[in-house]
Design a protein around this motif. Structure first.
Motif, PDB file in Angstrom:
ATOM      1  N   HIS A 221      -0.054  40.275 -23.725  1.00 36.85           N
ATOM      2  CA  HIS A 221      -1.412  40.751 -23.727  1.00 36.85           C
ATOM      3  C   HIS A 221      -1.557  41.943 -24.681  1.00 36.85           C
ATOM      4  O   HIS A 221      -0.709  42.816 -24.718  1.00 36.85           O
ATOM      5  N   ASP A 222      -2.665  41.966 -25.366  1.00 33.46           N
ATOM      6  CA  ASP A 222      -2.969  43.095 -26.238  1.00 33.46           C
ATOM      7  C   ASP A 222      -4.053  43.983 -25.658  1.00 33.46           C
ATOM      8  O   ASP A 222      -4.395  45.003 -26.241  1.00 33.46           O
ATOM      9  N   ALA A 223      -4.597  43.590 -24.518  1.00 36.33           N
ATOM     10  CA  ALA A 223      -5.691  44.346 -23.907  1.00 36.33           C
ATOM     11  C   ALA A 223      -5.494  44.425 -22.396  1.00 36.33           C
ATOM     12  O   ALA A 223      -4.974  43.500 -21.773  1.00 36.33           O
ATOM     13  N   CYS A 224      -5.937  45.535 -21.836  1.00 37.94           N
ATOM     14  CA  CYS A 224      -5.861  45.768 -20.391  1.00 37.94           C
ATOM     15  C   CYS A 224      -6.736  44.747 -19.661  1.00 37.94           C
ATOM     16  O   CYS A 224      -7.857  44.472 -20.073  1.00 37.94           O
ATOM     17  N   ASP A 225      -6.225  44.192 -18.580  1.00 38.53           N
ATOM     18  CA  ASP A 225      -6.992  43.221 -17.803  1.00 38.53           C
ATOM     19  C   ASP A 225      -8.111  43.857 -17.002  1.00 38.53           C
ATOM     20  O   ASP A 225      -8.982  43.166 -16.497  1.00 38.53           O
ATOM     21  N   ALA A 226      -8.118  45.178 -16.874  1.00 38.48           N
ATOM     22  CA  ALA A 226      -9.195  45.851 -16.153  1.00 38.48           C
ATOM     23  C   ALA A 226     -10.323  46.254 -17.090  1.00 38.48           C
ATOM     24  O   ALA A 226     -11.482  45.976 -16.827  1.00 38.48           O
ATOM     25  N   CYS A 227      -9.979  46.905 -18.198  1.00 40.69           N
ATOM     26  CA  CYS A 227     -11.026  47.459 -19.077  1.00 40.69           C
ATOM     27  C   CYS A 227     -11.146  46.759 -20.413  1.00 40.69           C
ATOM     28  O   CYS A 227     -12.119  46.977 -21.133  1.00 40.69           O
ATOM     29  N   GLY A 228     -10.165  45.940 -20.766  1.00 47.18           N
ATOM     30  CA  GLY A 228     -10.232  45.200 -22.016  1.00 47.18           C
ATOM     31  C   GLY A 228      -9.848  45.984 -23.256  1.00 47.18           C
ATOM     32  O   GLY A 228      -9.988  45.499 -24.368  1.00 47.18           O
ATOM     33  N   GLN A 229      -9.323  47.197 -23.095  1.00 45.78           N
ATOM     34  CA  GLN A 229      -8.975  48.050 -24.229  1.00 45.78           C
ATOM     35  C   GLN A 229      -7.470  47.991 -24.515  1.00 45.78           C
ATOM     36  O   GLN A 229      -6.673  47.722 -23.620  1.00 45.78           O
TER      37      GLN A 229
ATOM     38  N   CYS B  21       2.681  43.269 -14.718  1.00 54.42           N
ATOM     39  CA  CYS B  21       3.009  42.648 -13.431  1.00 54.42           C
ATOM     40  C   CYS B  21       4.263  41.803 -13.616  1.00 54.42           C
ATOM     41  O   CYS B  21       4.416  41.105 -14.620  1.00 54.42           O
ATOM     42  N   GLU B  22       5.158  41.857 -12.646  1.00 58.92           N
ATOM     43  CA  GLU B  22       6.407  41.099 -12.704  1.00 58.92           C
ATOM     44  C   GLU B  22       6.208  39.620 -12.399  1.00 58.92           C
ATOM     45  O   GLU B  22       7.089  38.817 -12.681  1.00 58.92           O
ATOM     46  N   ARG B  23       5.051  39.275 -11.847  1.00 62.45           N
ATOM     47  CA  ARG B  23       4.856  37.909 -11.384  1.00 62.45           C
ATOM     48  C   ARG B  23       3.857  37.119 -12.220  1.00 62.45           C
ATOM     49  O   ARG B  23       3.931  35.899 -12.289  1.00 62.45           O
ATOM     50  N   CYS B  24       2.896  37.792 -12.847  1.00 64.92           N
ATOM     51  CA  CYS B  24       1.857  37.108 -13.614  1.00 64.92           C
ATOM     52  C   CYS B  24       1.700  37.799 -14.971  1.00 64.92           C
ATOM     53  O   CYS B  24       2.300  38.830 -15.199  1.00 64.92           O
ATOM     54  N   PRO B  25       0.892  37.260 -15.858  1.00 58.21           N
ATOM     55  CA  PRO B  25       0.753  37.878 -17.185  1.00 58.21           C
ATOM     56  C   PRO B  25      -0.209  39.067 -17.253  1.00 58.21           C
ATOM     57  O   PRO B  25      -0.484  39.563 -18.340  1.00 58.21           O
ATOM     58  N   ARG B  26      -0.709  39.556 -16.133  1.00 58.83           N
ATOM     59  CA  ARG B  26      -1.664  40.667 -16.158  1.00 58.83           C
ATOM     60  C   ARG B  26      -0.989  41.975 -16.560  1.00 58.83           C
ATOM     61  O   ARG B  26       0.142  42.248 -16.160  1.00 58.83           O
ATOM     62  N   VAL B  27      -1.722  42.783 -17.355  1.00 59.64           N
ATOM     63  CA  VAL B  27      -1.259  44.111 -17.767  1.00 59.64           C
ATOM     64  C   VAL B  27      -2.395  45.104 -17.567  1.00 59.64           C
ATOM     65  O   VAL B  27      -3.566  44.735 -17.670  1.00 59.64           O
ATOM     66  N   TYR B  28      -2.042  46.348 -17.272  1.00 58.93           N
ATOM     67  CA  TYR B  28      -3.037  47.383 -17.001  1.00 58.93           C
ATOM     68  C   TYR B  28      -2.594  48.708 -17.600  1.00 58.93           C
ATOM     69  O   TYR B  28      -1.397  49.012 -17.652  1.00 58.93           O
ATOM     70  N   HIS B  29      -3.583  49.516 -18.035  1.00 58.70           N
ATOM     71  CA  HIS B  29      -3.290  50.898 -18.389  1.00 58.70           C
ATOM     72  C   HIS B  29      -2.802  51.606 -17.129  1.00 58.70           C
ATOM     73  O   HIS B  29      -3.162  51.224 -16.013  1.00 58.70           O
ATOM     74  N   PHE B  30      -2.038  52.634 -17.309  1.00 62.01           N
ATOM     75  CA  PHE B  30      -1.523  53.391 -16.162  1.00 62.01           C
ATOM     76  C   PHE B  30      -2.668  53.944 -15.316  1.00 62.01           C
ATOM     77  O   PHE B  30      -2.564  54.020 -14.092  1.00 62.01           O
TER      78      PHE B  30
ATOM     79  N   TYR C  20       3.976  45.001  -9.153  1.00 59.36           N
ATOM     80  CA  TYR C  20       3.139  43.810  -8.996  1.00 59.36           C
ATOM     81  C   TYR C  20       1.681  44.239  -8.915  1.00 59.36           C
ATOM     82  O   TYR C  20       1.356  45.227  -8.248  1.00 59.36           O
ATOM     83  N   CYS C  21       0.805  43.486  -9.586  1.00 64.64           N
ATOM     84  CA  CYS C  21      -0.624  43.775  -9.481  1.00 64.64           C
ATOM     85  C   CYS C  21      -1.053  43.520  -8.034  1.00 64.64           C
ATOM     86  O   CYS C  21      -0.305  42.924  -7.252  1.00 64.64           O
ATOM     87  N   ARG C  22      -2.235  43.961  -7.688  1.00 66.89           N
ATOM     88  CA  ARG C  22      -2.684  43.845  -6.292  1.00 66.89           C
ATOM     89  C   ARG C  22      -2.732  42.395  -5.818  1.00 66.89           C
ATOM     90  O   ARG C  22      -2.375  42.097  -4.684  1.00 66.89           O
ATOM     91  N   THR C  23      -3.177  41.484  -6.682  1.00 70.77           N
ATOM     92  CA  THR C  23      -3.270  40.076  -6.291  1.00 70.77           C
ATOM     93  C   THR C  23      -1.888  39.515  -5.999  1.00 70.77           C
ATOM     94  O   THR C  23      -1.676  38.865  -4.972  1.00 70.77           O
ATOM     95  N   CYS C  24      -0.942  39.767  -6.897  1.00 69.44           N
ATOM     96  CA  CYS C  24       0.412  39.255  -6.695  1.00 69.44           C
ATOM     97  C   CYS C  24       1.115  39.943  -5.531  1.00 69.44           C
ATOM     98  O   CYS C  24       1.856  39.304  -4.777  1.00 69.44           O
TER      99      CYS C  24
END
Length: 112
Positions: free
Chosen positions: A1-9, A16-25, A44-48
């Protein structure tokens, strides 16, 4: 991923260790610092995290009218608020840019 899954920046992310989601700290809930991230062995993200968890809520909680909303908030990943498309498109002469900001597309008419 090149962009945060929350804000898109773009930026530095925790993955996340389980899915491809990434987030800013600071986009994760609760927000993290670089030092906190460096100490985390597996994140792990909240969903995972919810899917991995074997904990179940008691039926007493399920009778609460707000239970579905509250439980959904506990395992939903953070995301940036955006006005729904049908509302964004309903204003004459105003459109939403790709980043969600509003732009004036109306041609200015000379004043009388």
């Amino acid at each position: 991923h090149d962009a945060c899954d929350a804000c898109g920046q773009p930026g530095q992310f925790i993955c996340c260790e389980r899915c491809p989601r990434v987030y800013h700290f600071l986009c994760v809930e609760p927000p993290m610092t670089k030092e906190m991230v460096s100490k985390v062995e597996h994140w792990y993200c909240r969903t995972c995290a919810h899917q991995r968890s074997k904990k179940r809520k008691s039926r007493a909680h399920a009778k609460n009218i707000l239970f579905p909303l509250i439980s959904n908030m506990e395992y939903s990943n953070p995301r940036t608020f955006s006005v729904p498309d049908e509302i964004r498109r309903s204003f004459d002469g105003v459109e939403a840019d790709t980043d969600g900001s509003y732009i004036n597309v109306r041609e200015d008419r000379p004043q009388r």
